[in-house]
Scaffold this motif. Structure first.
Motif, mmCIF file in Angstrom:
data_model
loop_
_atom_site.group_PDB
_atom_site.id
_atom_site.type_symbol
_atom_site.label_atom_id
_atom_site.label_comp_id
_atom_site.label_asym_id
_atom_site.label_seq_id
_atom_site.Cartn_x
_atom_site.Cartn_y
_atom_site.Cartn_z
ATOM 1 N N PHE A 83 0.808 -1.220 0.000
ATOM 2 C CA PHE A 83 0.000 0.000 0.000
ATOM 3 C C PHE A 83 0.841 1.270 0.000
ATOM 4 N N ASN A 84 2.067 1.207 0.541
ATOM 5 C CA ASN A 84 2.956 2.367 0.533
ATOM 6 C C ASN A 84 3.959 2.322 -0.599
ATOM 7 N N ASP A 85 3.836 1.271 -1.412
ATOM 8 C CA ASP A 85 4.712 1.095 -2.576
ATOM 9 C C ASP A 85 6.187 1.192 -2.183
ATOM 10 N N ILE A 86 6.536 0.433 -1.133
ATOM 11 C CA ILE A 86 7.916 0.382 -0.653
ATOM 12 C C ILE A 86 8.386 -1.065 -0.699
ATOM 13 N N ASP A 87 9.563 -1.272 -1.217
ATOM 14 C CA ASP A 87 10.121 -2.617 -1.292
ATOM 15 C C ASP A 87 10.187 -3.228 0.110
#
Length: 213
Positions: free
Chosen positions: A53-57
């Motif tokens: 949802f936070n588009d973080i690896d």
């Protein structure tokens, strides 16, 4: 011979304090690996949501959390670092009484280290300890030193509320910055520490590097 780093402690003492803190960092990093990270009841469901949802690896999230855990474990070591630095000033030593972090050898000053944001019951207990000890050492000053405060605060410590306030005339609350200045009788002692940290750390790391060859 003139000191290279600070004018209130020896270069050797300063380097030893840096070495001790470096050891604490190494120990903290070794204690928190990816394996131990997952064994510490990490919410892997939330980790997945945070990643998507936070588009973080996810790997970066794990690394950030490991760093956060290392940072949390190292906070006490930073307090110990200040104790060791200040305990190297002529006339002062690391406290030997239970709950006292720094004291003057002539027993005219006692200090406890802590943070500004602590539960009220703990804050009150520290105040009571200092106020009660002040009854024994009638000529001494007592300080609660705020390790997370770099302002110019140095004031009588008052606890309680608007209806019931308690203080002791020789018990003070002080920022770490002002405490350095107070016990060195200098106006720039803490600034000296800040200004020379990078230099002394680089010198220490260079010494470590040369020993590894």
């Amino acid at each position: 011979m003139k000191n290279k780093y600070l004018n209130f402690i020896s270069d050797e003492h300063f380097l030893n304090c840096i070495a001790n803190l470096h050891s604490a960092y190494i120990k903290a990093k070794n204690n928190i690996s990816k394996k131990s990270f997952y064994s510490n009841k990490v919410d892997t469901i939330k980790l997945t949501f945070d990643s998507k949802f936070n588009d973080i690896d996810e790997e970066k999230l794990i690394e950030a959390e490991i760093l956060r855990q290392i940072d949390k474990s190292i906070n006490n070591s930073i307090g110990t670092f200040h104790e060791q630095i200040l305990g190297g000033i002529d006339g002062f030593e690391v406290g030997k009484l239970s709950g006292i972090d720094i004291k003057a050898k002539d027993e005219t000053l006692f200090a406890v280290f802590g943070n500004s944001e602590i539960p009220k019951n703990i804050s009150d207990a520290i105040f009571d300890k200092l106020a009660n000890t002040a009854l024994i050492f009638s000529k001494a000053k007592f300080y609660y030193v705020l390790l997370d405060d770099f302002s110019e605060i140095n004031e009588k410590w008052i606890i309680g509320n608007e209806e019931y306030r308690v203080s002791q005339k020789r018990v003070f609350k002080i920022s770490i910055k002002e405490f350095y200045n107070e016990i060195t009788l200098q106006t720039d002692a803490f600034q000296q520490l800040q200004s020379n940290l990078t230099i002394v750390i680089d010198d220490y790391l260079e010494t470590i590097k040369s020993k590894s060859y």
